[in-house]
Structure formats: structure tokens, C-alpha cells
Design a protein around this motif. Sequence first.
Motif, PDB file in Angstrom:
ATOM      1  N   GLN A 187       0.820  -1.214   0.000  1.00 35.30           N
ATOM      2  CA  GLN A 187       0.000   0.000   0.000  1.00 35.30           C
ATOM      3  C   GLN A 187       0.854   1.264   0.000  1.00 35.30           C
TER       4      GLN A 187
ATOM      5  N   GLN B 133       0.245   5.659   0.438  1.00 32.59           N
ATOM      6  CA  GLN B 133      -0.699   6.711   0.793  1.00 32.59           C
ATOM      7  C   GLN B 133       0.063   8.018   1.007  1.00 32.59           C
TER       8      GLN B 133
ATOM      9  N   VAL C  90      -3.782   3.581  -1.434  1.00 32.26           N
ATOM     10  CA  VAL C  90      -3.814   2.842  -2.700  1.00 32.26           C
ATOM     11  C   VAL C  90      -3.132   1.499  -2.492  1.00 32.26           C
ATOM     12  N   THR C  91      -3.824   0.411  -2.843  1.00 29.20           N
ATOM     13  CA  THR C  91      -3.259  -0.933  -2.749  1.00 29.20           C
ATOM     14  C   THR C  91      -2.783  -1.391  -4.115  1.00 29.20           C
ATOM     15  N   LEU C  92      -1.521  -1.809  -4.184  1.00 29.25           N
ATOM     16  CA  LEU C  92      -0.935  -2.310  -5.421  1.00 29.25           C
ATOM     17  C   LEU C  92      -0.803  -3.824  -5.322  1.00 29.25           C
TER      18      LEU C  92
ATOM     19  N   ALA D  53       0.439   2.374  -9.611  1.00 31.43           N
ATOM     20  CA  ALA D  53      -0.125   3.604  -9.057  1.00 31.43           C
ATOM     21  C   ALA D  53       0.618   4.757  -9.720  1.00 31.43           C
TER      22      ALA D  53
ATOM     23  N   GLN E 158      -2.198   8.142  -6.756  1.00 34.39           N
ATOM     24  CA  GLN E 158      -3.518   7.733  -7.180  1.00 34.39           C
ATOM     25  C   GLN E 158      -3.473   6.283  -7.689  1.00 34.39           C
ATOM     26  N   PRO E 159      -4.593   5.584  -7.705  1.00 28.96           N
ATOM     27  CA  PRO E 159      -4.567   4.200  -8.218  1.00 28.96           C
ATOM     28  C   PRO E 159      -4.407   4.133  -9.718  1.00 28.96           C
ATOM     29  N   GLY E 160      -3.818   3.049 -10.199  1.00 26.82           N
ATOM     30  CA  GLY E 160      -3.677   2.815 -11.632  1.00 26.82           C
ATOM     31  C   GLY E 160      -2.491   3.550 -12.229  1.00 26.82           C
TER      32      GLY E 160
END
Length: 239
Positions: A134, A136, A167-169, A175, A235-237
Amino acid sequence: MTRRHTPRVPHVGRTVTGGVALVVVGLLTAGTLAACSGGDDADAPAATAATTPGEPSTPASTGGSDATSTPSPSPSSGSTQAGGSSPSPSPSSLRVARCTADHLTGTLTAGDGGGAGSTFPYLVLKNTGGSPCQLQGWPGVSFVGGDDGTQLGAAATLDRSSPHATVTLLPNGHAHAPLKIGQAANYSASTCKPAKADGLRVYVPGETHAIFVKASGLTACTSSKVQLLQTQAIQPGAG
């Protein structure tokens, strides 16, 4: 000849028989009345088990012996639950570790393009580890050059207005952090003191080890008075 007077004997048998008949009739009448009142169990008083004063009665469900009964396992005993399922894991065993520099790589992509004397690329981070992790918050970003990791100029400022959820990777997940890079050409050479940059040094949130992100076409201002870099939160992605 003198006649003897024979006294008349009362008919005892008839009287007794009549009495018995009356008793029988009375019993039949009482039985009939009792049968009529037995159709409503709600009016009948509940039976009370006779117990010896001072001694508790034994419940019928135990069969009179507790020695042969097996207590059910307690849910907290750690035994397998009905249906073969294991007890739910504790919240601590589900905790996802923070991403570290050892399991991340970074690239600089075009992002949102550019305009008004700045470009807006994305700093993309990839989880190269075998477990989820994660991130953050905001990464620490600065220009580096000289082919030796020397920092050039001031580090990026943080855009605190940007969303910054955790955000979890997943393994091989991505991310990104949107960047704003000002043009060194917007400043005089004496103010900026420009120098070619090899890429970016990146510290992900909570980490003290940096990631080097190689990039071309970057010019930094070596003067700490000029602020060219700004970063939003992760941010995610991949963006």
C-alpha cells in the motif's frame, strides 16, 4: 286352633339393589361430566413434579446423568467450525504491508501533456514484489544529474489539495502521481542556472530509500530559488 302370627320380613334385597343402582347412576353421571370437561387442556392445571425439599430436580433431557454428555466446543477454542471451515483470521493477519523501494520501479509517462510553460507527466510506480502493498500520500521528487545522482535544485512542492486515499498495489500493479514540471527556459540563465537532468529521485511515502527514475529531455534549475517541480498525491492505476 290358635293361628300363629308370622311377622313380615322387609325386602332387603330390593332396597340394597336399588341403592346400588343409584350409586352406579351417580358414578356414570360424574364420569360423563368429567369426559365433557377434558377437551380443553388450557383449563387443566400443569402437572408439578414432586421434589424433595432442598434438592433440585434433574432435567429429563440429561437422562439423569451428566457424566456421559460431551460439551460443545467453545467458538473461541480455535477448533474447526461446522462445515469444515476454519475460524476467521484475525485482523492483524489481513494487514497489507507498506510499499518499499525494494519492490517498486518507476517510469515517467506523458500524462496530461503540457501547456502554459509547464508539462504534466505522470510518475508511474509498479509493484515488482510477490505480495500486495500500500501507498498513501505524496512522494518526494527531485531532479538528479551528473550521472552520479546529484540533486539539482529544489525538491518538488506538494499539492495538498489533491486526493490522498490509501492505494493498494497488487503484484505487478500500478499507481501514479501527477507531476507539474515548469520550463527552465521561463527563467533567465543567471536566475535558473540550468543543467541537464538524468531523471528523478523519488522517495515513496514513509520510505528513506530512493528510487531512480530515468528520463530524458529534462532541464533543471540548479538554483534552489527556482521551483520547477510540484507533485500530487499517489492515485490508483497507471493514469
